[in-house]
Design an enzyme around this catalytic site. Sequence first.
Site, PDB file in Angstrom:
ATOM      1  N   GLY A  10     -11.545  -1.598 -71.272  1.00  0.00           N
ATOM      2  CA  GLY A  10     -11.716  -2.661 -70.128  1.00  0.00           C
ATOM      3  C   GLY A  10     -11.824  -2.025 -68.831  1.00  0.00           C
ATOM      4  O   GLY A  10     -11.257  -0.706 -68.611  1.00  0.00           O
ATOM      5  N   ARG A  73     -15.805  -1.126 -77.218  1.00  0.00           N
ATOM      6  CA  ARG A  73     -16.229  -1.550 -78.660  1.00  0.00           C
ATOM      7  C   ARG A  73     -16.767   0.006 -79.385  1.00  0.00           C
ATOM      8  O   ARG A  73     -17.081  -0.108 -80.599  1.00  0.00           O
ATOM      9  CB  ARG A  73     -17.159  -2.616 -79.170  1.00  0.00           C
ATOM     10  CG  ARG A  73     -16.503  -3.842 -78.411  1.00  0.00           C
ATOM     11  CD  ARG A  73     -16.662  -5.052 -79.557  1.00  0.00           C
ATOM     12  NE  ARG A  73     -18.076  -5.549 -79.245  1.00  0.00           N
ATOM     13  CZ  ARG A  73     -18.669  -6.088 -78.622  1.00  0.00           C
ATOM     14  NH1 ARG A  73     -18.079  -6.426 -77.513  1.00  0.00           N
ATOM     15  NH2 ARG A  73     -20.010  -6.408 -78.595  1.00  0.00           N
ATOM     16  N   ASP A 109      -5.056   3.847 -74.449  1.00  0.00           N
ATOM     17  CA  ASP A 109      -4.972   4.641 -75.521  1.00  0.00           C
ATOM     18  C   ASP A 109      -5.917   4.657 -76.573  1.00  0.00           C
ATOM     19  O   ASP A 109      -6.262   5.819 -77.360  1.00  0.00           O
ATOM     20  CB  ASP A 109      -3.655   3.998 -76.348  1.00  0.00           C
ATOM     21  CG  ASP A 109      -3.505   2.436 -76.469  1.00  0.00           C
ATOM     22  OD1 ASP A 109      -4.616   1.586 -76.040  1.00  0.00           O
ATOM     23  OD2 ASP A 109      -2.718   2.020 -76.812  1.00  0.00           O
ATOM     24  N   THR A 131      -5.124   0.972 -67.085  1.00  0.00           N
ATOM     25  CA  THR A 131      -4.965   0.009 -67.513  1.00  0.00           C
ATOM     26  C   THR A 131      -4.242  -1.023 -66.429  1.00  0.00           C
ATOM     27  O   THR A 131      -3.254  -0.740 -65.834  1.00  0.00           O
ATOM     28  CB  THR A 131      -4.153  -0.402 -68.875  1.00  0.00           C
ATOM     29  OG1 THR A 131      -4.228  -1.839 -69.284  1.00  0.00           O
ATOM     30  CG2 THR A 131      -3.039   0.387 -68.895  1.00  0.00           C
ATOM     31  N   ASP A 133      -2.518  -3.509 -67.336  1.00  0.00           N
ATOM     32  CA  ASP A 133      -1.244  -3.857 -68.296  1.00  0.00           C
ATOM     33  C   ASP A 133      -0.184  -3.129 -67.894  1.00  0.00           C
ATOM     34  O   ASP A 133       1.052  -3.369 -68.287  1.00  0.00           O
ATOM     35  CB  ASP A 133      -1.575  -4.010 -69.473  1.00  0.00           C
ATOM     36  CG  ASP A 133      -2.717  -4.810 -69.948  1.00  0.00           C
ATOM     37  OD1 ASP A 133      -3.048  -5.842 -69.353  1.00  0.00           O
ATOM     38  OD2 ASP A 133      -3.261  -4.585 -71.002  1.00  0.00           O
ATOM     39  N   ASP A 135       1.259  -0.596 -69.511  1.00  0.00           N
ATOM     40  CA  ASP A 135       1.800  -0.372 -70.858  1.00  0.00           C
ATOM     41  C   ASP A 135       1.651   0.866 -71.763  1.00  0.00           C
ATOM     42  O   ASP A 135       1.675   0.875 -72.715  1.00  0.00           O
ATOM     43  CB  ASP A 135       1.582  -1.909 -71.732  1.00  0.00           C
ATOM     44  CG  ASP A 135      -0.078  -1.863 -72.078  1.00  0.00           C
ATOM     45  OD1 ASP A 135      -1.005  -0.914 -71.614  1.00  0.00           O
ATOM     46  OD2 ASP A 135      -0.172  -2.635 -72.952  1.00  0.00           O
ATOM     47  N   ARG A 177      -1.322  -8.195 -72.347  1.00  0.00           N
ATOM     48  CA  ARG A 177      -1.476  -7.864 -73.671  1.00  0.00           C
ATOM     49  C   ARG A 177       0.039  -8.190 -74.059  1.00  0.00           C
ATOM     50  O   ARG A 177       0.575  -9.303 -73.830  1.00  0.00           O
ATOM     51  CB  ARG A 177      -1.773  -6.410 -74.090  1.00  0.00           C
ATOM     52  CG  ARG A 177      -3.337  -6.226 -74.070  1.00  0.00           C
ATOM     53  CD  ARG A 177      -3.796  -5.100 -74.787  1.00  0.00           C
ATOM     54  NE  ARG A 177      -3.107  -3.852 -74.328  1.00  0.00           N
ATOM     55  CZ  ARG A 177      -3.317  -2.665 -74.655  1.00  0.00           C
ATOM     56  NH1 ARG A 177      -4.121  -2.719 -75.783  1.00  0.00           N
ATOM     57  NH2 ARG A 177      -2.679  -1.668 -74.375  1.00  0.00           N
TER      58      ARG A 177
HETATM   59  O1  F6P Z   1      -6.005  -4.446 -71.355  1.00  0.00           O
HETATM   60  C1  F6P Z   1      -6.374  -5.361 -70.265  1.00  0.00           C
HETATM   61  C2  F6P Z   1      -6.577  -6.533 -70.565  1.00  0.00           C
HETATM   62  O2  F6P Z   1      -7.183  -7.342 -69.532  1.00  0.00           O
HETATM   63  C3  F6P Z   1      -5.488  -7.254 -71.085  1.00  0.00           C
HETATM   64  O3  F6P Z   1      -4.457  -7.707 -70.154  1.00  0.00           O
HETATM   65  C4  F6P Z   1      -6.097  -8.445 -71.761  1.00  0.00           C
HETATM   66  O4  F6P Z   1      -5.570  -9.093 -72.817  1.00  0.00           O
HETATM   67  C5  F6P Z   1      -7.501  -7.744 -72.206  1.00  0.00           C
HETATM   68  O5  F6P Z   1      -7.638  -6.712 -71.464  1.00  0.00           O
HETATM   69  C6  F6P Z   1      -8.860  -8.776 -72.185  1.00  0.00           C
HETATM   70  O6  F6P Z   1      -9.566  -8.050 -72.866  1.00  0.00           O
HETATM   71  P1  F6P Z   1     -11.318  -8.551 -72.611  1.00  0.00           P
HETATM   72  O7  F6P Z   1     -11.822  -8.182 -71.161  1.00  0.00           O
HETATM   73  O8  F6P Z   1     -11.952  -7.780 -73.806  1.00  0.00           O
HETATM   74  O9  F6P Z   1     -11.325 -10.042 -72.904  1.00  0.00           O
END
Ligand code: F6P
Length: 354
Positions: A10, A73, A109, A131, A133, A135, A177
């Site tokens: 992302g 992906r 990761d 990220t 997050d 995390d 997440r």
């Molecule tokens: O890991 C970053 C993040 O924005 C998370 O906080 C969230 O759960 C996820 O990606 C959303 O992913 P996507 O953009 O694929 O819906």
Amino acid sequence: MHVGILTGGGDCPGLNAVIRAVTLALINECGARVSGIERGFLGLLERRSRPLDADTVAGLVAEGGTILGTHNRCDPFRYFGANNADCSAQAMAYVRELGLDALVVIGGDGTMAIAYRFMALGLPMVGVPKTIDNDLFGTDRTFGFDSAVAVVSESLDRLGTTARSHGRVMVLETMGRYAGWIALEGGLAGSADVILLPELPFSVDAVAARCREREARGLATLVCIAEGAAAAGGHLTVERTISDSPEPIRLGGVGRWLQAQLEPLVQSEVRTTLLGHLQRGGSPTAYDRVLATRFGVHAAHLVRDGRFGEMVALQGDACTSLSITEVAGRTRKVPVDHALVQAARATGVSLGQP
Ligand code: F6P
């Protein structure tokens, strides 16, 4: 030396600032040639790249997203576009055709794990963690996090004025997440009355009691809930499953679920805002611009020094690095006794505990 850069997974604010810093440091300090691989590892399969130089990265420090594009992906070792076939040899053929001596990979990761497998095929790599997050294991901070927290904080400020005007309970759901860093820092910065984290399963009754206690004092209530939070004994709220994604589960919706639980238990109207990708878009904060620049320069130095297989990290205030094998597949959650959790408690914030 010819070095490739790609962004995987992302996006997040600060990716462009890293691309700029890696490119400039490699050109200025190593006399390297730099190429950007487009759309993450997909670019290696689709043979999509472009030269990067001082002109093409000019002005990028403040720009959100990634000029190279990304993909969350595409794993060339299990490429979904070819029935999960191993297409890594095809990717390596393009690497050889470009004449890449090393690859700087900016990602989470999952992206690091893929990049590490390319090392075994003869492509030296260096990782830069990203990220919103916050995390990722092994680094105290990832760029993008501060920008996401700023959005949460401002959103709570805005929700606060309308909540107080109407005497409402306002629920704000954040991303993050399975970790509560965004909700915790954003909630503290935005003066939330209740902060609910994945690390601390909450009691609906305790949240309702806090809302009622505030109602009795004539006060509105701001609830900041992480998408990965769940009631004790309950389960995660999944928004969708993306079957061909290395990480198929997308969380979302716990805020609305909480609203439905609270409505019969409180007198005020309850409303929910799901912040979603607003937390990931837009320009990085000054902090993230600087952190991304430091990470990019450090990554270029790792390439210069031949320290491959390492990921840049921030430990305390120092930029350092550690082996990607140490971080692969490991995440970093909020410790329940973390100083910020204690600060929340000390300032009267409810964490939804009975
Ligand atoms: O890991 C970053 C993040 O924005 C998370 O906080 C969230 O759960 C996820 O990606 C959303 O992913 P996507 O953009 O694929 O819906």
